[in-house]
Design a protein around this motif. Structure first.
Motif, PDB file in Angstrom:
ATOM      1  N   SER A 247      51.518 -11.561  86.643  1.00 18.30           N
ATOM      2  CA  SER A 247      50.136 -11.870  87.012  1.00 18.30           C
ATOM      3  C   SER A 247      49.524 -12.807  85.974  1.00 18.30           C
ATOM      4  CB  SER A 247      49.308 -10.585  87.087  1.00 18.30           C
ATOM      5  OG  SER A 247      49.130 -10.054  85.789  1.00 18.30           O
ATOM      6  N   ALA A 248      48.434 -13.444  86.352  1.00 17.94           N
ATOM      7  CA  ALA A 248      47.736 -14.327  85.412  1.00 17.94           C
ATOM      8  C   ALA A 248      47.296 -13.523  84.177  1.00 17.94           C
ATOM      9  CB  ALA A 248      46.534 -14.955  86.095  1.00 17.94           C
ATOM     10  N   ARG A 249      46.857 -12.303  84.415  1.00 15.58           N
ATOM     11  CA  ARG A 249      46.419 -11.447  83.301  1.00 15.58           C
ATOM     12  C   ARG A 249      47.586 -11.188  82.339  1.00 15.58           C
ATOM     13  NH1 ARG A 249      46.381  -5.600  83.755  1.00 15.58           N
ATOM     14  NH2 ARG A 249      45.225  -4.660  82.032  1.00 15.58           N
ATOM     15  N   GLN A 250      48.743 -10.925  82.895  1.00 14.73           N
ATOM     16  CA  GLN A 250      49.906 -10.675  82.040  1.00 14.73           C
ATOM     17  C   GLN A 250      50.292 -11.933  81.265  1.00 14.73           C
ATOM     18  OE1 GLN A 250      52.435  -9.180  85.220  1.00 14.73           O
ATOM     19  NE2 GLN A 250      52.321  -7.096  84.390  1.00 14.73           N
ATOM     20  N   LEU A 251      50.218 -13.086  81.926  1.00 19.03           N
ATOM     21  CA  LEU A 251      50.585 -14.326  81.226  1.00 19.03           C
ATOM     22  C   LEU A 251      49.622 -14.601  80.074  1.00 19.03           C
ATOM     23  CD1 LEU A 251      52.507 -16.718  81.080  1.00 19.03           C
ATOM     24  CD2 LEU A 251      51.052 -17.938  82.699  1.00 19.03           C
ATOM     25  N   ARG A 252      48.348 -14.277  80.258  1.00 18.03           N
ATOM     26  CA  ARG A 252      47.402 -14.457  79.148  1.00 18.03           C
ATOM     27  C   ARG A 252      47.784 -13.551  77.973  1.00 18.03           C
ATOM     28  NH1 ARG A 252      43.683 -14.462  83.334  1.00 18.03           N
ATOM     29  NH2 ARG A 252      43.022 -16.602  83.789  1.00 18.03           N
ATOM     30  N   GLN A 253      48.244 -12.361  78.278  1.00 17.86           N
ATOM     31  CA  GLN A 253      48.650 -11.465  77.197  1.00 17.86           C
ATOM     32  C   GLN A 253      49.918 -11.993  76.513  1.00 17.86           C
ATOM     33  OE1 GLN A 253      46.782  -9.309  76.027  1.00 17.86           O
ATOM     34  NE2 GLN A 253      47.760  -7.373  75.438  1.00 17.86           N
TER      35      GLN A 253
ATOM     36  N   VAL B  42      48.010 -22.214  82.372  1.00 19.61           N
ATOM     37  CA  VAL B  42      48.725 -21.882  83.617  1.00 19.61           C
ATOM     38  C   VAL B  42      48.122 -20.621  84.231  1.00 19.61           C
ATOM     39  CG1 VAL B  42      50.939 -21.088  84.550  1.00 19.61           C
ATOM     40  CG2 VAL B  42      50.874 -23.056  83.012  1.00 19.61           C
ATOM     41  N   ALA B  43      47.754 -19.664  83.402  1.00 19.09           N
ATOM     42  CA  ALA B  43      47.122 -18.435  83.925  1.00 19.09           C
ATOM     43  C   ALA B  43      45.816 -18.781  84.632  1.00 19.09           C
ATOM     44  CB  ALA B  43      46.884 -17.452  82.791  1.00 19.09           C
ATOM     45  N   ASP B  44      45.044 -19.673  84.030  1.00 21.62           N
ATOM     46  CA  ASP B  44      43.787 -20.097  84.677  1.00 21.62           C
ATOM     47  C   ASP B  44      44.070 -20.779  86.021  1.00 21.62           C
ATOM     48  OD1 ASP B  44      42.438 -19.106  82.511  1.00 21.62           O
ATOM     49  OD2 ASP B  44      42.067 -21.064  81.575  1.00 21.62           O
ATOM     50  N   LEU B  45      45.101 -21.632  86.033  1.00 20.82           N
ATOM     51  CA  LEU B  45      45.450 -22.317  87.278  1.00 20.82           C
ATOM     52  C   LEU B  45      45.953 -21.328  88.330  1.00 20.82           C
ATOM     53  CD1 LEU B  45      47.246 -25.547  85.948  1.00 20.82           C
ATOM     54  CD2 LEU B  45      44.913 -25.329  86.830  1.00 20.82           C
ATOM     55  N   ALA B  46      46.681 -20.304  87.892  1.00 15.64           N
ATOM     56  CA  ALA B  46      47.168 -19.286  88.841  1.00 15.64           C
ATOM     57  C   ALA B  46      45.984 -18.572  89.480  1.00 15.64           C
ATOM     58  CB  ALA B  46      48.086 -18.296  88.137  1.00 15.64           C
ATOM     59  N   ASP B  47      44.973 -18.282  88.675  1.00 11.98           N
ATOM     60  CA  ASP B  47      43.774 -17.640  89.239  1.00 11.98           C
ATOM     61  C   ASP B  47      43.076 -18.570  90.237  1.00 11.98           C
ATOM     62  OD1 ASP B  47      43.799 -15.118  88.147  1.00 11.98           O
ATOM     63  OD2 ASP B  47      42.750 -15.732  86.315  1.00 11.98           O
ATOM     64  N   ARG B  48      43.020 -19.851  89.872  1.00 12.34           N
ATOM     65  CA  ARG B  48      42.273 -20.803  90.691  1.00 12.34           C
ATOM     66  C   ARG B  48      43.033 -21.206  91.954  1.00 12.34           C
ATOM     67  NH1 ARG B  48      40.962 -26.524  88.019  1.00 12.34           N
ATOM     68  NH2 ARG B  48      40.464 -27.666  89.935  1.00 12.34           N
ATOM     69  N   PHE B  49      44.369 -21.310  91.827  1.00  9.80           N
ATOM     70  CA  PHE B  49      45.135 -21.890  92.944  1.00  9.80           C
ATOM     71  C   PHE B  49      46.150 -20.948  93.594  1.00  9.80           C
ATOM     72  CE2 PHE B  49      44.026 -25.744  90.444  1.00  9.80           C
ATOM     73  CZ  PHE B  49      43.437 -26.504  91.448  1.00  9.80           C
ATOM     74  N   SER B  50      46.447 -19.786  92.986  1.00  7.34           N
ATOM     75  CA  SER B  50      47.560 -18.994  93.519  1.00  7.34           C
ATOM     76  C   SER B  50      47.265 -17.490  93.504  1.00  7.34           C
ATOM     77  CB  SER B  50      48.852 -19.305  92.752  1.00  7.34           C
ATOM     78  OG  SER B  50      49.947 -18.653  93.335  1.00  7.34           O
ATOM     79  N   ILE B  51      46.053 -17.139  93.802  1.00  6.98           N
ATOM     80  CA  ILE B  51      45.648 -15.731  93.932  1.00  6.98           C
ATOM     81  C   ILE B  51      46.078 -14.927  92.702  1.00  6.98           C
ATOM     82  CG2 ILE B  51      45.387 -13.885  95.633  1.00  6.98           C
ATOM     83  CD1 ILE B  51      46.641 -15.607  97.743  1.00  6.98           C
ATOM     84  N   GLY B  52      46.117 -15.571  91.555  1.00  5.04           N
ATOM     85  CA  GLY B  52      46.369 -14.854  90.295  1.00  5.04           C
ATOM     86  C   GLY B  52      47.790 -14.395  90.080  1.00  5.04           C
ATOM     87  N   GLU B  53      48.742 -14.973  90.837  1.00  8.26           N
ATOM     88  CA  GLU B  53      50.129 -14.503  90.697  1.00  8.26           C
ATOM     89  C   GLU B  53      51.081 -15.651  90.418  1.00  8.26           C
ATOM     90  OE1 GLU B  53      53.524 -12.364  93.328  1.00  8.26           O
ATOM     91  OE2 GLU B  53      51.489 -11.784  93.841  1.00  8.26           O
ATOM     92  N   LEU B  54      52.139 -15.351  89.636  1.00  2.91           N
ATOM     93  CA  LEU B  54      53.179 -16.334  89.350  1.00  2.91           C
ATOM     94  C   LEU B  54      54.543 -15.679  89.506  1.00  2.91           C
ATOM     95  CD1 LEU B  54      51.146 -16.221  86.580  1.00  2.91           C
ATOM     96  CD2 LEU B  54      52.193 -18.428  86.307  1.00  2.91           C
ATOM     97  N   ARG B  55      55.530 -16.505  89.495  1.00  3.62           N
ATOM     98  CA  ARG B  55      56.915 -16.028  89.437  1.00  3.62           C
ATOM     99  C   ARG B  55      57.659 -16.809  88.351  1.00  3.62           C
ATOM    100  NH1 ARG B  55      57.727 -14.207  94.794  1.00  3.62           N
ATOM    101  NH2 ARG B  55      55.757 -13.231  95.384  1.00  3.62           N
TER     102      ARG B  55
END
Lengths: 94, 557
Positions: free
Chosen positions: B64-70, B360-373
């Motif tokens: 998640s974006a939150r995890q990537l920030r951590q 990237v975490a900010d972009l995930a929140d803005r463009f990808s519902i807060g999720e990454l792979r």
């Protein structure tokens, strides 16, 4: 000049350190003790083993060094990289 | 995404408290290094050339974006401002202090992450297709099954001291993006003749010193039998796998020594015993409970191919290059899967700085519902991007040097940390990848060459998957110097194959011209849109051998 030095990883942070003549462990290869005779190398290794048993360092070993352009350099490429750090990501702060 | 329940939180917290005490006992001298080493490895902590390295699990590549920030915070506070994504969908920190490791683990636990079983002779991080749940070709989402396997295998009392490590990968799609056939156990979700979804089970695959393509030991397994069947495989391996020689202790050696038929017979015999108790039958309610964590987000009702994107592709070649190389069809109209390339020219493959992580975490929140792979090819993925947002996202990614249009192409190179960091390596891998990515930086050349993977390993352990690169590069040491051996024809996909050795090893300086020669020969020999791999399989190794060695004087014996 060629010789041998003791290299190890420090227990607390894993960083590469060299055994100095006074028994301290130093970060810079320039500050480490150099043995140019086999008997001296054995003494350095014995000192390092004591430090290992006292949990100051991990896996101390003797490495061969030589003088290159006025600087000490491990002969083996692997130990040269250990002594000076990765050849990549030099853009980031240490 | 899966969220920890009270059991997960308690388990991880207790594990950190235990490890904190173990670290204190090591620092105080109550534990020797020999006693402590297996304990730290079970918590993902290695000692590498320059420092301790911590490997953190990213379960089946979901973040998640939150995890990537951590992860960014950890990189900044406890490391040297970067992390390295690996071929097993993990992240590694290269400069962690032993005395701070429990604090790092506690910081990970704050965002429901851990490093348990990221090392040691146990079941490692479960990996999956990075497009899971979003791919158009998917039979079923593998993530709930990955999570089920994760829960079953974490601290499994019977499988904590296996002969060697054990890696499991799961794909829900027929196109294999997870190197399933090169795992100790690989699972494909498949439909049987009646249209019912179950698992094809593959065992005994792997790379390293003894590479093998896995064998199918069960064509189709009912889903409710997954854990009982895995338990049977692990038990046969635990009982019969070699413990006398670490080089021969993986399940691949056992499977290939017994033969797949005999291995299958042993597993089936054990499975029959296990199934007498229904203890490991997967209850429908439990898998549905887990699957609810992976329910589709509230996608908007949108149409494919919005006019603004089509127009932008027509007028901006840079955007069009990126769209064609890095954007993948999503199963929902109006959405796209976007690959973020961590392979810009001159960059260490898989590396991301703390600042990049935050952005990237900010972009995930803005463009990808807060999720990454995280992909096993060491890239990141935004799984849920509205197609109409693609031009804006492209601009943002370009500013971060994460929009190189090269996914699956020549410069999308897999590379292990190599001799720059790893205590097992014989040669460096990252500088070779950097040289190649600069050498082949021209987008027009990349596009013309098309699908062609290069994988680089710094030693025979093959963490850089050189055996399965279309072009594989293996670092070797000769008389204190680094040399590189080339292999051709490997594939980690559903058409799995091991690469063939091209010839004698060459120096690092000779690698780019050698790849040049191989690529030039391919372009001369290919038929229409034929991929490199297909050309190689059609014409064989000789034309490429002649291209590299026949015309070059600096060949090294």
């Amino acid at each position: 000049m060629t010789g041998q030095m003791i290299l190890a990883n420090r227990l607390t942070d894993g960083r590469v350190v060299f055994l100095a003549a006074d028994g301290r462990w130093v970060d810079d290869i320039a500050g480490g003790a150099v043995a140019t005779a086999p008997g001296v190398a054995s003494q350095l290794l014995a000192t390092a083993r004591v430090a290992e048993s006292r949990n100051a360092v991990i896996e101390p070993c003797l490495i061969d060094i030589r003088q290159v352009a006025g600087h000490r350099q491990p002969v083996a490429w692997r130990e040269a990289i250990r002594a000076t750090g990765p050849t990549v990501r030099t853009d980031l702060p240490a | 995404m899966y969220r920890y329940d009270e059991f997960d939180h308690t388990l991880v917290a207790e594990r950190i408290a235990t490890f904190r005490r173990q670290v204190q006992r090591r620092l105080s001298g109550d534990l020797t290094e020999d006693q402590f080493k297996p304990l730290r490895l079970m918590n993902g902590l290695y000692l590498q050339l320059h420092a301790y390295m911590l490997r953190v699990n990213i379960p089946y590549g979901c973040l998640s974006a939150r995890q990537l920030r951590q992860l960014a915070y950890i990189a900044r506070r406890y490391d040297r401002n970067f992390g390295h994504f690996t071929t097993r969908q993990n992240i590694q920190y290269n400069w962690i202090r032993l005395d701070e490791t429990p604090d790092v683990l506690a910081a990970l636990a704050e965002v429901e992450m851990n490093a348990m079983q990221s090392s040691g002779n146990c079941v490692r991080n479960i990996t999956a297709d990075q497009y899971a749940g979003r791919a158009r070709d998917e039979v079923e989402d593998p993530r709930p099954w990955c999570e089920l396997i994760r829960q079953w295998s974490i601290l499994h009392p019977e499988f904590s001291y296996l002969p060697r490590k054990f890696k499991i990968a799961v794909s829900g799609a027929p196109v294999d993006r997870a190197a399933v056939k090169f795992h100790d156990v690989g699972l494909y979700l498949r439909r049987n003749a009646d249209g019912v979804v179950g698992f094809e089970v593959i065992a005994g695959g792997g790379q390293g010193r003894l590479p093998y393509v896995g064998h199918t030991i069960r064509d189709w397994l009912p889903k409710e039998d997954l854990l009982s069947y895995l338990e049977a495989i692990l038990r046969i391996y635990n009982l019969g796998g070699r413990r006398d020689n670490p080089q021969k202790a993986r399940i691949k050696v056992q499977v290939n020594a017994l033969g797949p038929d005999e291995f299958r017979r042993l597993v089936d015999e054990e499975w029959a015993q296990i199934r007498r108790s229904a203890l490991l039958a997967v209850p429908r309610a439990e898998i549905e409970r887990i699957a609810a964590y992976f329910a589709d987000p509230a996608w908007e009702v949108l149409a494919d191919d919005p006019v603004a994107v089509t127009r932008q592709r027509g007028v901006d070649p840079g955007f069009d290059d990126w769209y064609r190389a890095n954007v993948v069809a999503h199963r929902t109209p109006g959405y796209a899967i976007v690959n973020l390339s961590l392979k810009a020219p001159g960059i260490a493959p898989g590396d991301l700085t703390a600042d990049q992580m935050d952005k990237v975490a900010d972009l995930a929140d803005r463009f990808s519902i807060g999720e990454l792979r995280v992909s096993h090819r060491q890239n990141l993925v935004f799984p849920d991007v509205r197609q109409g947002d693609l031009p804006a996202l492209w601009q943002e990614l370009r500013a971060l040097s994460l929009a190189t249009p090269n996914i699956g192409q020549l410069t999308d190179i897999i590379a292990c940390p190599g001799l720059d960091f790893c205590s097992l390596a014989n040669a460096r891998a990252i500088p070779v990848a950097q040289d190649l990515s600069r050498h082949f930086g021209d987008a027009a050349v990349l596009q013309d060459v098309g699908e062609l993977t290069i994988n680089i390993s710094g030693c025979m352990n093959a963490c850089g998957h050189h055996h399965v690169g279309n072009i594989g590069i293996l670092g070797v040491e000769k008389n204190g110097q680094e040399f590189y051996q080339l292999t051709l024809g490997g594939s980690s996909g559903e058409d799995a194959s091991l690469g063939d050795r091209l010839g004698r090893s060459i120096s690092a300086a000779d690698v780019p011209p050698a790849i040049d020669a191989i690529v030039a020969r391919y372009r001369a020999l290919r038929l229409a849109d034929e991929r490199f791999l297909d050309t190689y399989r059609r014409v064989g190794i000789e034309p490429f051998k002649e291209a590299v060695y026949g015309a070059r004087a600096r060949e090294v014996a």
